[in-house]
Design an enzyme around this catalytic site. Structure first.
Site: not given
Ligand code: PGA
Length: 257
Positions: A10-11, A100, A102, A172, A178, A212
């Site tokens: 969910w971030k 992750h 991010e 990923e 995203g 995505s």
């Molecule tokens: P996303 O993110 O499905 O919105 O591309 C994936 C993630 O960062 O785990």
């Protein structure tokens, strides 16, 4: 037979009220998801308590596991802003995402940090979902494999085979997160094979694709011989779309390796 997993990340989305509403809406959808897929939902730290309460309902408890979005390496200490494995365990958390992109990009987490967080998660009885992946610049320069192998090697270097076998890995590609831009399933599968070949102990470890993932494309990934599920960001925020992705992951027939 490796298990399939649909991890919702969910971030920094959803309050406690949003979280309760999500699980209320997910409950009636569970019957439509074949049992061949394990469901893991990773709310922000502030909503783990609310999620834990929702997941105590027996039908939910059987189907959905709670995950966190990170975990610190120490049991406790002067680490402002961090959360430890025992703190998560107390809330019923069974999985934690580590590394992750991010966290690596915006918060400067290094391979060394990821290694320490992974080892600690295992020590505290939490299954780490170790995220790796290359940037667009690395991919364009042809460095995807070397980059991902180095990220995996950093984690494996301190783990014995028994611990390696308890990992979950998520590949990923950063440029697909995203952005709505997908990595072609066959290309993702090639990277998964490279990851799996890093250690014989990874043979039965689930490797998830992230970037995505949507209800429309989830099945295309799960058909690949080395892809065992998905780490889903944006599309996991809506219960119907998360349930549809999980159902697609469970139903896809694998193509032979
Ligand atoms: P996303 O993110 O499905 O919105 O591309 C994936 C993630 O960062 O785990």
């Amino acid at each position: 037979m490796r298990r399939r997993i649909a991890v919702g990340n969910w971030k920094m989305f959803k309050t406690n009220a949003d979280t309760a509403a999500f699980f209320d809406a997910l409950a009636p959808l569970l019957d439509g998801i074949p049992p061949a897929v394990e469901l893991v939902v990773c709310p922000p730290f502030t909503a783990l308590g609310t999620a834990g309460v929702a997941l105590r309902e027996p039908r939910m408890q059987r189907r959905v596991s709670l995950g966190a979005q990170n975990v610190h390496w120490a049991r406790e200490g002067a680490f402002t802003g961090e959360i430890s494995g025992p703190m998560l365990g107390e809330l019923g958390v069974r999985y934690a995402i580590v590394g992750h992109s991010e966290r690596r990009e915006y918060f400067g987490e290094t391979d060394e940090d990821v290694r320490r967080r992974t080892a600690a998660a295992l020590e505290f009885g939490i299954t780490p979902i170790v995220a790796v992946g290359e940037t667009l610049a690395i991919r364009r320069a042809g460095g995807t494999r070397d980059h991902v192998v180095a990220q995996i090697a950093a984690v494996l270097s301190v783990l014995d085979d028994e611990r390696i076998a308890r990992l979950v890995i998520a590949y990923e590609p950063c440029w697909a997160i995203g952005t709505g831009e997908n990595c072609a399933p066959g290309d993702a599968n090639d990277v998964m094979q490279t990851i799996r070949s890093c250690s014989p102990a990874l043979q039965n470890v689930p490797i998830l694709y992230g970037g995505s993932v949507k209800p429309e494309n989830a099945g295309l990934y799960a058909m690949q011989p080395d892809i065992d599920g998905a780490l889903i960001g944006g599309a996991s925020l809506d219960p119907a779309s998360y349930a549809a992705i999980a159902a697609a992951l469970a139903s896809a027939q694998r193509e032979p390796a």
